[in-house]
Motif scaffolding. Structure first.
Motif, PDB file in Angstrom:
ATOM      1  N   PRO A  16     -32.075 -93.169  35.390  1.00  0.00           N
ATOM      2  CA  PRO A  16     -31.424 -94.309  34.949  1.00  0.00           C
ATOM      3  C   PRO A  16     -32.181 -95.720  34.769  1.00  0.00           C
ATOM      4  O   PRO A  16     -32.316 -96.386  35.618  1.00  0.00           O
ATOM      5  CB  PRO A  16     -30.410 -94.362  36.186  1.00  0.00           C
ATOM      6  N   LEU A  17     -33.134 -95.339  33.688  1.00  0.00           N
ATOM      7  CA  LEU A  17     -34.115 -96.334  33.497  1.00  0.00           C
ATOM      8  C   LEU A  17     -33.541 -97.166  32.081  1.00  0.00           C
ATOM      9  O   LEU A  17     -32.987 -96.647  31.286  1.00  0.00           O
ATOM     10  CB  LEU A  17     -35.349 -95.980  33.215  1.00  0.00           C
ATOM     11  N   SER A  18     -34.047 -98.348  32.060  1.00  0.00           N
ATOM     12  CA  SER A  18     -33.740 -99.141  30.824  1.00  0.00           C
ATOM     13  C   SER A  18     -34.625 -98.629  29.563  1.00  0.00           C
ATOM     14  O   SER A  18     -35.575 -97.950  30.046  1.00  0.00           O
ATOM     15  CB  SER A  18     -34.183-100.665  30.923  1.00  0.00           C
ATOM     16  N   PRO A  19     -34.405 -98.769  28.482  1.00  0.00           N
ATOM     17  CA  PRO A  19     -35.326 -98.126  27.171  1.00  0.00           C
ATOM     18  C   PRO A  19     -36.569 -98.701  27.386  1.00  0.00           C
ATOM     19  O   PRO A  19     -37.539 -97.717  27.147  1.00  0.00           O
ATOM     20  CB  PRO A  19     -34.480 -98.775  26.059  1.00  0.00           C
ATOM     21  N   ALA A  20     -36.545 -99.755  27.753  1.00  0.00           N
ATOM     22  CA  ALA A  20     -38.067-100.492  28.098  1.00  0.00           C
ATOM     23  C   ALA A  20     -38.858 -99.821  29.258  1.00  0.00           C
ATOM     24  O   ALA A  20     -39.998 -99.495  29.078  1.00  0.00           O
ATOM     25  CB  ALA A  20     -38.097-101.987  28.153  1.00  0.00           C
ATOM     26  N   GLU A  21     -38.134 -99.761  30.327  1.00  0.00           N
ATOM     27  CA  GLU A  21     -38.541 -99.068  31.498  1.00  0.00           C
ATOM     28  C   GLU A  21     -39.195 -97.561  31.224  1.00  0.00           C
ATOM     29  O   GLU A  21     -40.051 -97.006  31.552  1.00  0.00           O
ATOM     30  CB  GLU A  21     -37.801 -99.024  32.729  1.00  0.00           C
ATOM     31  N   ARG A  22     -38.226 -96.640  30.521  1.00  0.00           N
ATOM     32  CA  ARG A  22     -38.455 -95.590  30.251  1.00  0.00           C
ATOM     33  C   ARG A  22     -39.756 -95.339  29.092  1.00  0.00           C
ATOM     34  O   ARG A  22     -40.444 -94.504  29.568  1.00  0.00           O
ATOM     35  CB  ARG A  22     -37.168 -94.872  29.418  1.00  0.00           C
ATOM     36  N   ALA A  23     -39.709 -96.164  28.437  1.00  0.00           N
ATOM     37  CA  ALA A  23     -40.962 -96.098  27.249  1.00  0.00           C
ATOM     38  C   ALA A  23     -42.102 -96.396  28.159  1.00  0.00           C
ATOM     39  O   ALA A  23     -43.211 -95.725  27.561  1.00  0.00           O
ATOM     40  CB  ALA A  23     -40.642 -97.131  26.054  1.00  0.00           C
ATOM     41  N   ALA A  24     -42.281 -97.434  28.916  1.00  0.00           N
ATOM     42  CA  ALA A  24     -43.137 -97.559  29.681  1.00  0.00           C
ATOM     43  C   ALA A  24     -43.890 -96.367  30.694  1.00  0.00           C
ATOM     44  O   ALA A  24     -44.905 -96.136  30.727  1.00  0.00           O
ATOM     45  CB  ALA A  24     -43.266 -98.880  30.441  1.00  0.00           C
ATOM     46  N   ALA A  25     -42.861 -95.797  31.388  1.00  0.00           N
ATOM     47  CA  ALA A  25     -42.997 -94.920  32.267  1.00  0.00           C
ATOM     48  C   ALA A  25     -43.549 -93.561  31.454  1.00  0.00           C
ATOM     49  O   ALA A  25     -44.541 -93.041  31.825  1.00  0.00           O
ATOM     50  CB  ALA A  25     -41.779 -94.516  32.881  1.00  0.00           C
ATOM     51  N   GLN A  26     -42.956 -93.437  30.115  1.00  0.00           N
ATOM     52  CA  GLN A  26     -43.401 -92.446  29.561  1.00  0.00           C
ATOM     53  C   GLN A  26     -45.090 -92.474  29.263  1.00  0.00           C
ATOM     54  O   GLN A  26     -45.864 -91.577  29.086  1.00  0.00           O
ATOM     55  CB  GLN A  26     -42.549 -91.982  28.251  1.00  0.00           C
ATOM     56  N   ALA A  27     -45.286 -93.673  28.634  1.00  0.00           N
ATOM     57  CA  ALA A  27     -46.817 -93.760  28.455  1.00  0.00           C
ATOM     58  C   ALA A  27     -47.793 -93.724  29.448  1.00  0.00           C
ATOM     59  O   ALA A  27     -48.943 -93.084  29.286  1.00  0.00           O
ATOM     60  CB  ALA A  27     -46.891 -95.390  27.943  1.00  0.00           C
ATOM     61  N   ALA A  28     -47.252 -94.102  30.606  1.00  0.00           N
ATOM     62  CA  ALA A  28     -48.108 -93.906  31.916  1.00  0.00           C
ATOM     63  C   ALA A  28     -48.131 -92.482  32.159  1.00  0.00           C
ATOM     64  O   ALA A  28     -49.430 -91.788  32.610  1.00  0.00           O
ATOM     65  CB  ALA A  28     -47.621 -94.735  33.113  1.00  0.00           C
ATOM     66  N   ALA A  29     -47.217 -91.670  32.004  1.00  0.00           N
ATOM     67  CA  ALA A  29     -47.180 -90.422  32.327  1.00  0.00           C
ATOM     68  C   ALA A  29     -47.860 -89.431  31.338  1.00  0.00           C
ATOM     69  O   ALA A  29     -48.202 -88.365  31.849  1.00  0.00           O
ATOM     70  CB  ALA A  29     -45.620 -89.966  32.458  1.00  0.00           C
ATOM     71  N   ALA A  30     -48.225 -90.088  30.273  1.00  0.00           N
ATOM     72  CA  ALA A  30     -48.848 -89.302  29.255  1.00  0.00           C
ATOM     73  C   ALA A  30     -50.419 -89.233  29.875  1.00  0.00           C
ATOM     74  O   ALA A  30     -51.044 -88.278  29.431  1.00  0.00           O
ATOM     75  CB  ALA A  30     -48.904 -89.879  27.797  1.00  0.00           C
ATOM     76  N   SER A  31     -50.736 -90.351  30.614  1.00  0.00           N
ATOM     77  CA  SER A  31     -52.214 -90.307  31.066  1.00  0.00           C
ATOM     78  C   SER A  31     -52.263 -89.541  32.240  1.00  0.00           C
ATOM     79  O   SER A  31     -53.466 -89.072  32.668  1.00  0.00           O
ATOM     80  CB  SER A  31     -52.590 -91.792  31.208  1.00  0.00           C
ATOM     81  N   HIS A  32     -51.347 -89.780  33.317  1.00  0.00           N
ATOM     82  CA  HIS A  32     -51.464 -89.040  34.397  1.00  0.00           C
ATOM     83  C   HIS A  32     -50.059 -88.565  34.625  1.00  0.00           C
ATOM     84  O   HIS A  32     -48.944 -88.925  34.517  1.00  0.00           O
ATOM     85  CB  HIS A  32     -51.660 -90.355  35.549  1.00  0.00           C
ATOM     86  N   LYS A  33     -50.213 -87.062  35.239  1.00  0.00           N
ATOM     87  CA  LYS A  33     -48.907 -86.067  35.312  1.00  0.00           C
ATOM     88  C   LYS A  33     -47.912 -86.865  36.203  1.00  0.00           C
ATOM     89  O   LYS A  33     -48.186 -87.738  37.008  1.00  0.00           O
ATOM     90  CB  LYS A  33     -49.543 -84.905  36.206  1.00  0.00           C
TER      91      LYS A  33
END
Length: 367
Positions: free
Chosen positions: A35-52
């Motif tokens: 349950p993240l906002s679109p902006a929060e989700r995009a930011a989380a996905q970007a960070a997760a792409a660098s660190h598992k």
């Protein structure tokens, strides 16, 4: 036709924790259903792409999604702040690599070694000081990979203690853990097996009777858990710790001091008291945040940490107080950071500040 009633109890127990893993976040794509906002989700996905990213369901269920500053969320949901590198941060903050004479082993202190049976975790903490290694290595357990490390331990009679770390050793299946334990206890000069794990916190269903049995043998077993916030203490984590205590394991806890998570004395007080009184887990270390890349937003100053532990010491009994330490870069080891109570010394006369803030003279009397 088959019936679940015919399944062995161990199989049912294993199915429970495996279901908890599958129902959690295991991949970047799983962030889509949070349950993240679109902006929060995009930011989380970007960070997760660098660190598992990986969060088992029991830990995910503790998150208050209505609070953007929720302390559980802060520990496991990727943040864009992780992508901001700050000068002075280090890829190997405590010098693991330079003290690694063979693969999967670190020998920094004479009588003990770190053994890395896996570089995978049940939960990936965003503040992890090994996050660079865990992301780049990503290797699991094989017997062959551990052979050089086990041969090294066998060849160094000064080693009394083997610390299983990683990665999280309790993310391995029982069979692998039993093999590792048997190989280590066959080395006569080793006397203690220590396990560093976040599994009792994030995946308590993994602490089964079968798991405990695999770890029991000749060696004294010490399990060092990693609770950071009192909300992580639940009926399920309580049951997991009870299971380990009843097996005769010594239970300790090391926390990390994290800005926005546990950097208030009321939070640390509740955490340490409940660890000892409710879980039977001795608060062992409170770590100052290591210089892991992208973690400047979670680190406090040392002075802030000293003030917190001074207040904590005034509120809690000695058995509930952890030691505030910094793990120095380049393998300097863990060094206590608590403010000294020594004001001055002249010969055998010391001026010492008491818990009440008053400075008193203490004169040494020796034979």
């Amino acid at each position: 036709m088959t019936s679940d009633l015919k399944q062995p109890a161990t199989a049912c127990a294993d199915a429970a924790w495996q279901d908890d893993v599958r129902a959690g976040v295991r991949h970047v794509r799983d962030l889509e259903r949070l349950p993240l906002s679109p902006a929060e989700r995009a930011a989380a996905q970007a960070a997760a792409a660098s660190h598992k990213v990986r969060v088992p369901k029991p830990y995910l269920d503790l998150v208050d999604w209505n609070d953007p500053n929720d302390p559980i969320r802060a520990q496991v949901i990727p943040s864009p702040d992780e992508l901001i590198a700050t000068e002075g941060e280090l890829g190997d903050p405590i010098g693991d690599h330079q003290f690694s004479p063979v693969p999967r082993l670190t020998h920094r202190h004479a009588d003990r070694v770190l053994l890395f049976p896996t570089y995978q975790c049940a939960v990936y903490c965003r503040f992890c000081f090994r996050k660079e290694s865990l992301t780049s290595i990503g290797r699991g357990y094989t017997r062959e990979a551990l052979e050089p490390a086990l041969a090294y331990i066998a060849g160094h009679e000064e080693i009394r203690e083997v610390i299983l770390t990683g990665g999280d050793p309790l993310s391995l299946p029982d069979k692998a853990l039993e093999e590792i334990r048997a190989r280590i206890e066959a080395i006569a000069h080793v006397r203690l097996l220590r396990i560093h794990t976040r599994v009792p916190v994030a995946l308590p269903s993994r602490i089964t009777a079968g798991l405990v049995a695999t770890l029991q043998g000749r060696l004294l077993v010490t399990v060092v858990t990693h609770f950071n916030h009192p909300r992580e203490i639940t009926p399920d984590t309580e049951e997991a710790c009870r299971t380990m205590r009843q097996a005769g394991f010594v239970l300790l806890n090391q926390s990390v001091l994290l800005k926005g998570v546990n950097d208030r004395v009321e939070v640390l007080e509740e955490l340490c008291r409940e660890l000892m009184y409710r879980l039977g887990v001795k608060p062992y270390y409170l770590h100052h945040g290591d210089l892991a890349p992208g973690m400047a937003h979670r680190r406090t100053t040392i002075a802030e940490g000293q003030a917190l532990v001074a207040e904590l010491r005034a509120r809690l009994s000695g058995i509930c107080n952890p030691t505030y330490v910094i793990d120095l870069p380049d393998g300097g080891g863990k060094v206590p950071l608590a403010a000294s109570h020594i004001e001055s010394r002249e010969g055998g006369t010391w001026r010492i500040r008491g818990q009440d803030g008053k400075v008193r003279e203490y004169r040494e009397v020796v034979g």
